[in-house]
Write an enzyme that holds these catalytic residues in place. Structure first.
Site, short mmCIF file in Angstrom:
data_model
loop_
_atom_site.label_atom_id
_atom_site.label_comp_id
_atom_site.label_asym_id
_atom_site.label_seq_id
_atom_site.Cartn_x
_atom_site.Cartn_y
_atom_site.Cartn_z
N ASP A 195 45.73 34.59 40.18
CA ASP A 195 44.40 34.41 39.61
C ASP A 195 43.51 33.81 40.71
O ASP A 195 43.99 33.32 41.74
CB ASP A 195 44.45 33.52 38.36
CG ASP A 195 43.22 33.73 37.46
OD1 ASP A 195 42.25 34.39 37.92
OD2 ASP A 195 43.22 33.25 36.32
C1 BGC Z 1 40.03 34.25 35.46
C2 BGC Z 1 40.72 35.59 35.28
C3 BGC Z 1 39.86 36.69 35.83
C4 BGC Z 1 39.55 36.37 37.30
C5 BGC Z 1 38.73 37.45 37.97
C6 BGC Z 1 39.51 34.04 36.86
O1 BGC Z 1 38.68 32.92 36.92
O2 BGC Z 1 40.93 33.23 35.10
O3 BGC Z 1 41.03 35.82 33.94
O4 BGC Z 1 40.51 37.92 35.71
O5 BGC Z 1 38.83 35.16 37.34
O6 BGC Z 1 37.45 37.50 37.51
#
Ligand code: BGC
Length: 750
Positions: A285
């Site tokens: 993530d």
């Molecule tokens: C979130 C994810 C997301 C990623 C990309 C992160 O802050 O936890 O769920 O897919 O950002 O945008």
């Protein structure tokens, strides 16, 4: 209903036709593996590491450095590309200006629809309808792929039993069985049988794992779950997604019992690779790898790279530990080059499967597939099926269609942005049909719609709009109160400690209630809220979640009886924050309370009234239980029959129950099957969902609903952490919710 089913069927046939000629992946898995290895053989270490790097697109102005990085083969993926032209421009550099021409894979958060916004996933889950969810997410895939997206960061499969957590909106509720069924359906919706097709996306099951168990519902917070809880509660939806062929997995932000998810060898290697044989790739993530510095798990960025790769993270999202350090780590022999090869193989395999080597570019014209009437129809159907009728005193609903004046009141009655919910990168509020707009479209001149929002936003405490709202309500034959929370109050990093209707909403409801008019409250929200006091002041309550683009028409369909509500809660609603966590599959404990017991009578001596596991000031039952949801008709359950009451290991139990619609209109019911394993070597929950079926019954119609349970379906992780069923006595229920149903019992015998 029938027309809708025909429509879904034709959608699938249309998809098939679209996929077959020339676009279907013609390579076998073996052929893909050969191609991957051939390519890998030509790559330098630097180029390999480049594939493991994902940047967030910095926009057409600041992208020169990123373009240069692509040219040198130092980037494998981007997230958040802006337009087809942008995406193609970067792709052209990768394909035409790098030594090996390896295409980039573009990821994006397509969480609940693209331009056609579906209800938030928690709302979709309230439909308990895997087929419809599959169809809805197929639409999201079609719209997104045609606009340059190859890969969505969805489905979000975090089991959550704490509505304070803002991201409960993005998930599929509290139950591993329900979330597994629906998460697999979402995966199939995004990917189809072949995600190289021009209308499909590679999916990403996230956030691996136990992210939804954050302490106190505070986002990104510590989770301390045991291996057994991981295996019983948090891992099953991910396993279901892997079984459904999900292309990728995202490693989460949280630590799990002291080890951050992005450096966790147990979850990422032992479980995911060794036990489940996952063949796709793992992406971290956003900066979750370098956040292991804050966790106090890594000493510096180089240590981050070492621990993440050793654990099994293949691609790094946004932070730059891999690009800065992997080469040195290999040269210093701290990391075996085979580990890098393995990650790059995982990534290339998915790029081949996504068809990117054959079709790296997206043709212009993607807007043509957006928001088509067919897509809007599916979004409307999901929204209808997501609505949960919580209360309907004296059959207030459905409302008559010949009312003279209807008062429409509340901050969510005409809030086109807010009804879309959190995580809407590509939904545009100008396409939203709000409840107000839908009501105005529905009624001709004979019915007057009197609209006063009363409160400008859900959070405001300014009451200067109350007078107008009160005046309109006093003139009306029925009052519709659109309450809840605005979109910004749920989603990532948007947790709440108070779960009441925010701002002065309760005050407004109390004012309007003084008029004693037929009053319906419709709540639009990203999570279960607590509204015990005001619930008593209105005649009917519909929980609408954040219902998306077509939320307005869907709500009107239900209010005026064109569709009988059928949604059931995918999560228990607490009476008050102090009860959290409250969930149906809890353990019995050594001192179970009687369900509705609370309080100590005045003047009670110091002797215990009952030393049991409850509160002094509230009972332990939720306000609305898991699986609950009313209809406009009554469903009568009878004739629960089991094929045997003695089941041998390996055998199948057949269960049937008769359900009758004793009402006056056609309606859907979701028939739920629960069991309890009464005594086992590991204590078992008081109820576990083991099956559900949505049926449609005409007035007066009855249907026998069948389920099958194998002894494997009754298995659990025993003291040796082996999945096994044990002989003994079981209770079984077939019914309308987790607290209601006909009961039978049976034994597993040796
Ligand atoms: C979130 C994810 C997301 C990623 C990309 C992160 O802050 O936890 O769920 O897919 O950002 O945008």
């Amino acid at each position: 209903m029938r027309t809708f089913r025909m429509f879904i069927l034709s959608l699938f046939i249309f998809n098939l036709l679209l996929v077959i000629p020339g676009t279907a992946r013609t390579l076998t898995d073996g052929q893909i593996e050969n191609k991957v290895n051939e390519l890998l053989g030509k790559m330098t270490l630097k180029e390999k590491i480049g594939q493991m790097v994902q940047y967030s697109y910095s926009g057409s102005h600041g992208s020169k450095m990123q373009e240069e990085a692509i040219r040198q083969g130092l980037v494998g993926s981007f997230l958040n590309g802006e337009s087809i032209a942008d995406i193609n421009r970067l792709q052209k550099i990768a394909v035409e200006e790098t030594r090996l021409g390896i295409p980039l894979i573009f990821g994006r958060d397509v969480i609940h629809g693209f331009r056609t916004v579906l209800p938030i996933p928690l709302g979709q889950a309230a439909s308990w309808n895997p087929h419809l969810i599959e169809a809805g997410n197929a639409i999201a895939a079609r719209e997104a792929r045609a606009n340059g997206v190859h890969w969505t960061f969805a489905p979000m499969l975090d089991i959550c039993r704490d509505p304070r957590w803002g991201r409960i909106a993005e998930g599929l509720g509290e139950d591993p069985y329900l979330a597994s069924q629906l998460g697999a359906a979402m995966t199939r919706g995004f990917q189809g049988n072949d995600y190289s097709a021009p209308d499909r996306l590679a999916a990403c099951a996230k956030h691996y794992v136990a992210y939804g168990a954050a302490e106190g519902g505070r986002d990104y917070n510590t989770t301390a779950v045991s291996e057994r809880q991981l295996r019983e509660i948090y891992l099953p939806p991910f396993r279901a997604a892997v079984n459904a062929g999900v292309a990728t997995i995202m490693s989460a932000f949280n630590e799990i019992d002291g080890i951050p998810a992005s450096g966790n060898q147990f979850t990422l290697r032992t479980v995911l690779r060794d036990e489940w044989q996952f063949k796709g790739f793992v992406v971290s993530d956003w900066s979750s790898m370098t956040e292991m510095l804050n966790h106090g798990f890594c000493v510096d960025e180089k240590d981050v790279a070492l621990k993440s790769l050793t654990a099994g993270v293949d691609m790094e999202m946004v932070s730059e530990a891999y690009i800065h350090h992997l080469e040195n780590l290999v040269n210093e022999k701290q990391i075996a080059s085979e580990l890098i090869d393995e990650s790059v193989r995982n990534i290339l395999r998915i790029k081949f499967k996504a068809g990117l080597f054959d079709n790296p570019y997206t043709p212009e014209g993607g807007e043509k597939v957006l928001l088509t009437p067919a897509n809007q129809n599916v979004a409307r159907e999901i929204a209808r099926q997501s609505l949960v009728l919580l209360k309907n005193e004296k059959h207030l609903l459905p409302l008559a269609k010949n009312l003279k004046r209807i008062a429409v009141i509340g901050p969510l009655a005409n809030a086109p942005h807010d009804q879309l919910g959190c995580w809407v990168l590509d939904g545009h509020q100008e396409y939203t049909i709000t409840p107000l707009k839908a009501l105005q479209d529905y009624f001709g001149k004979e019915t007057e719609i009197l609209f006063a929002e009363g409160l400008k936003t859900s959070r405001t405490t300014r009451t200067d709009g109350f007078d107008q709202a009160f005046k309109y309500a006093s003139l009306a034959d029925a009052v519709l109160l659109f309450m809840g929370e605005e979109a910004i109050l749920s989603g990532e990093a948007h947790s709440r400690a108070f779960l009441e209707l925010p701002g002065a909403q309760e005050k407004l409801i109390e004012e309007i209630a003084k008029l004693n008019k037929p009053t319906v409250m419709i709540i639009l929200a990203g999570r279960p809220l607590t509204f015990h006091q005001v619930a008593e002041k209105v005649g009917a309550i519909i929980y609408a979640w954040h219902p998306g683009t077509m939320g307005g028409p869907a709500i009107v369909d239900v209010l005026f009886g064109d569709y009988a509500p059928s949604g059931k809660l995918p999560v228990s609603f607490p009476k008050t924050v102090g009860q959290i966590p409250v969930y149906y599959a809890h353990k019995n404990t050594g001192r179970p309370p009687s369900p509705n017991q609370k309080g100590i009578p005045m003047g009670t001596p110091l002797d215990p009234v009952a030393f049991v596991s409850n509160y002094l000031d509230v009972d332990v039952m939720p306000e609305y239980p898991f699986g609950y949801g009313l209809s406009y008709v009554n469903f009568e359950y009878s004739n629960l029959k089991l094929s045997t009451d003695k089941l041998k290991m390996g055998e199948t139990l057949e269960i049937s129950v008769q359900v009758k619609n004793s009402g006056k209109m056609a309606a859907d019911e979701i028939v739920q099957l629960y069991i309890r394993d009464l005594v086992a070597s590991i204590t078992r929950p008081v109820k576990e969902l083991k099956g559900f079926k949505r049926i449609t019954l005409k007035p007066g119609e009855r249907q026998v609903v069948n389920f099958k349970l194998q002894t494997d379906d009754l298995a659990f992780y025993n003291q040796q952490m082996k999945m096994m069923a044990e002989p003994g006595k079981f209770h079984l229920w077939a019914g309308k919710s987790a607290v209601d149903g006909l009961q039978a019992e049976f034994w597993i015998v040796e």
